[in-house]
Design a protein around this motif. Structure first.
Motif, PDB file in Angstrom:
ATOM      1  N   LYS A  25       0.845  -1.202   0.000  1.00  0.00           N
ATOM      2  CA  LYS A  25       0.000   0.000   0.000  1.00  0.00           C
ATOM      3  C   LYS A  25       0.885   1.259   0.000  1.00  0.00           C
ATOM      4  N   TYR A  26       1.919   1.238   0.836  1.00  0.00           N
ATOM      5  CA  TYR A  26       2.831   2.393   0.898  1.00  0.00           C
ATOM      6  C   TYR A  26       3.516   2.608  -0.468  1.00  0.00           C
ATOM      7  N   ALA A  27       3.960   1.498  -1.071  1.00  0.00           N
ATOM      8  CA  ALA A  27       4.637   1.608  -2.369  1.00  0.00           C
ATOM      9  C   ALA A  27       3.671   2.126  -3.441  1.00  0.00           C
ATOM     10  N   ASN A 248      13.611  -2.327  -2.236  1.00  0.00           N
ATOM     11  CA  ASN A 248      13.595  -1.704  -0.909  1.00  0.00           C
ATOM     12  C   ASN A 248      13.299  -2.727   0.184  1.00  0.00           C
ATOM     13  N   TYR A 249      12.404  -3.655  -0.132  1.00  0.00           N
ATOM     14  CA  TYR A 249      12.091  -4.720   0.838  1.00  0.00           C
ATOM     15  C   TYR A 249      13.362  -5.540   1.118  1.00  0.00           C
ATOM     16  N   LEU A 250      14.067  -5.867   0.032  1.00  0.00           N
ATOM     17  CA  LEU A 250      15.298  -6.662   0.188  1.00  0.00           C
ATOM     18  C   LEU A 250      16.340  -5.890   0.993  1.00  0.00           C
ATOM     19  N   TYR A 251      16.421  -4.593   0.730  1.00  0.00           N
ATOM     20  CA  TYR A 251      17.368  -3.747   1.467  1.00  0.00           C
ATOM     21  C   TYR A 251      17.074  -3.809   2.972  1.00  0.00           C
ATOM     22  N   LYS A 284      22.640   8.179   0.622  1.00  0.00           N
ATOM     23  CA  LYS A 284      22.737   9.395   1.448  1.00  0.00           C
ATOM     24  C   LYS A 284      22.040   9.180   2.780  1.00  0.00           C
ATOM     25  N   GLY A 285      22.399   9.999   3.734  1.00  0.00           N
ATOM     26  CA  GLY A 285      21.759   9.879   5.050  1.00  0.00           C
ATOM     27  C   GLY A 285      22.000   8.533   5.705  1.00  0.00           C
ATOM     28  N   GLY A 396      13.747   5.915  -4.486  1.00  0.00           N
ATOM     29  CA  GLY A 396      14.210   6.947  -3.544  1.00  0.00           C
ATOM     30  C   GLY A 396      13.066   7.409  -2.647  1.00  0.00           C
ATOM     31  N   LEU A 397      11.881   7.557  -3.243  1.00  0.00           N
ATOM     32  CA  LEU A 397      10.717   7.968  -2.442  1.00  0.00           C
ATOM     33  C   LEU A 397      10.403   6.926  -1.384  1.00  0.00           C
ATOM     34  N   ILE A 398      10.419   5.662  -1.809  1.00  0.00           N
ATOM     35  CA  ILE A 398      10.108   4.584  -0.856  1.00  0.00           C
ATOM     36  C   ILE A 398      11.152   4.557   0.257  1.00  0.00           C
ATOM     37  N   LEU A 399      12.398   4.764  -0.129  1.00  0.00           N
ATOM     38  CA  LEU A 399      13.494   4.738   0.846  1.00  0.00           C
ATOM     39  C   LEU A 399      13.446   5.942   1.789  1.00  0.00           C
ATOM     40  N   GLY A 400      12.891   7.047   1.274  1.00  0.00           N
ATOM     41  CA  GLY A 400      12.800   8.258   2.101  1.00  0.00           C
ATOM     42  C   GLY A 400      13.985   9.197   1.930  1.00  0.00           C
ATOM     43  N   VAL A 401      14.590   9.198   0.724  1.00  0.00           N
ATOM     44  CA  VAL A 401      15.683  10.146   0.468  1.00  0.00           C
ATOM     45  C   VAL A 401      15.299  11.043  -0.715  1.00  0.00           C
TER      46      VAL A 401
END
Ligand code: PA5
Length: 422
Positions: A25-27, A248-251, A284-285, A396-401
């Motif tokens: 849902k978030y993705a 992102n899930y794998l990360y 980043k971050g 990047g959006l999903i990751l939050g950067v």
């Protein structure tokens, strides 16, 4: 789309089994945001709509300039680093130019005296050299110092008309633009609303490809078709969504390295483009997947061991090319060399067996994405460029950067400029 482009996930060990409804849902929310583009990134989203910098009128302009250069030059030097040269280099390196095209030479990407001398020696053997200086922010050291050196070369070689051999792709109303007005260089805008690593479908990438003789209209078509698909499909089947959400899930599950793997070494420079895109956008971050690549089958004999049995920190993204573009059989002789089993097979089939065997073996241990393209040509490169740029934004959006800045590179630059007395 005119040509096949398919993404699948092979995950024999079930590493993505825990991907939840909430994560999906978030993705999906992020997908819808990326499809329309966020207002806060308006100054970086000029690439999202392919027609903005690669519409009909722009293409006409790039082709006109390219045609003039092609009629006179036997060498075209692209002066640029990072996002200012990687996309064009990926295409020029992978495809065969039409006969009689100028040689495309890369400069402004090194500070090595040896390499610069080697470049100058090479240019001395050319009859007619043109250069394209590409820099968004004309403070970057490599292209700046190379432009100095090449101006001297052009002046010494061609005399007072040297400036007619200079194309500048720079930011309007900034230094390169002012220099163009003053000295009569041909000026093309480096889009103010596109960062270097997202410029494949703008004059930055398209002019050098056109000078090399490639069909930039087909390339742009491939990208535009990919854009239509990715920006209109809001379902969980959207390929960019599946790729971005699952990587992102794998990360989060501890896979901090992604390896782009391919069995056509011609993708080497494309992989460099891909590494820059994801590395600079996501690293980043204290976050981000480390992007790396492997050129198989050669690298199966080096890094292949680690991939199969080393630390479980990586997942792979394969690029698979479905159709052969060359038919060649390793014809044997009457010497018994132990390779008789290859009789009747083509290199294409041998390479494919290696690919299939690798994918089967690796995907039993680590999660593997597989992207199948039909062939290696301009249209496919357009598909690939847009697919990965859009996926990177979404990821990047999903990751939050913020996928469009690169504050981390300032740290070394500050110190280097201090040492140089800037
Ligand atoms: O993606 C980016 O923005 C960077 O990697 C730039 O492309 C690179 O640093 C070159 O910058 P410039 O075009 O300003 O010389």
């Amino acid at each position: 789309m005119k040509k096949k482009f398919q993404l699948s996930l092979l995950d024999g060990a079930g590493k993505t089994g825990g991907f939840s409804e909430n994560e999906l849902k978030y993705a999906l929310d992020c997908l819808s945001t990326a499809q329309s583009g966020q207002p806060q990134y308006a100054d970086s989203l000029g690439w999202l709509s392919v027609s903005q910098w690669a519409g009909e009128n722009w293409l006409k302009k790039y082709l006109e300039i390219a045609s003039h250069i092609r009629s006179d030059a036997d060498a075209f030097v692209v002066v640029g680093v990072g996002g200012s040269n990687q996309a064009a280099r990926a295409v020029v390196d992978a495809l065969d130019p039409p006969e009689g095209s100028p040689e495309i030479i890369w400069a402004g990407n090194t500070l090595s005296a040896y390499e610069v001398q080697r470049l100058l020696d090479k240019l001395k053997s050319k009859k007619s050299v043109y250069i394209d200086v590409i820099a968004k922010n004309f403070e970057t050291l490599e292209p700046g110092v190379a432009f100095r050196t090449l101006r001297t070369f052009l002046g010494d070689t061609y005399g007072s008309g040297w400036h007619k051999r200079v194309i500048v792709t720079g930011t309007p109303n900034m230094q390169l633009h002012d220099m163009s007005e003053k000295y009569g260089f041909t000026f093309l805008p480096f889009p103010e609303n596109v960062g270097g690593r997202y410029t494949a479908l703008t004059p930055v990438g398209l002019l050098p490809m056109a000078v090399a003789g490639f069909d930039i209209c087909a390339l742009v078509q491939g990208a535009a078709d990919m854009e239509s698909l990715l920006r209109s499909d809001s379902s969980q089947d959207n390929m960019a969504l599946r790729y971005a959400a699952l990587r992102n899930y794998l990360y989060r599950a501890g896979y901090s390295v992604e390896m782009l793997s391919f069995f056509e070494p011609r993708f080497f420079r494309f992989a460099k483009w891909w590494v820059q895109l994801f590395g600079e956008s996501e690293g980043k971050g204290g976050l981000g997947i480390f992007p790396s690549f492997a050129s198989y089958s050669e690298d199966l004999h080096s890094i292949g061991q680690f991939v199969q049995e080393g630390t479980h920190c990586l997942f792979e993204t394969f690029i698979d090319v479905e159709n052969p573009d060359v038919s060649l059989a390793p014809v044997g002789d009457d010497i018994d060399d132990g390779f008789e089993y290859l009789k009747g097979l083509d290199y294409f089939h041998i390479n494919r067996a290696s690919y299939q065997g690798t994918l089967e073996a690796h995907s039993r241990i680590l999660p593997c994405f597989n992207i199948t393209v039909e062939s290696i040509d301009e249209y496919t490169f357009g598909q690939l460029f847009y697919f990965f740029m859009f996926s990177c934004y979404l990821s990047g959006l999903i990751l939050g950067v913020n996928p469009f800045d690169q504050p981390g590179v300032e740290a070394y630059k500050k110190r280097m400029f201090q040492k140089l007395g800037k």
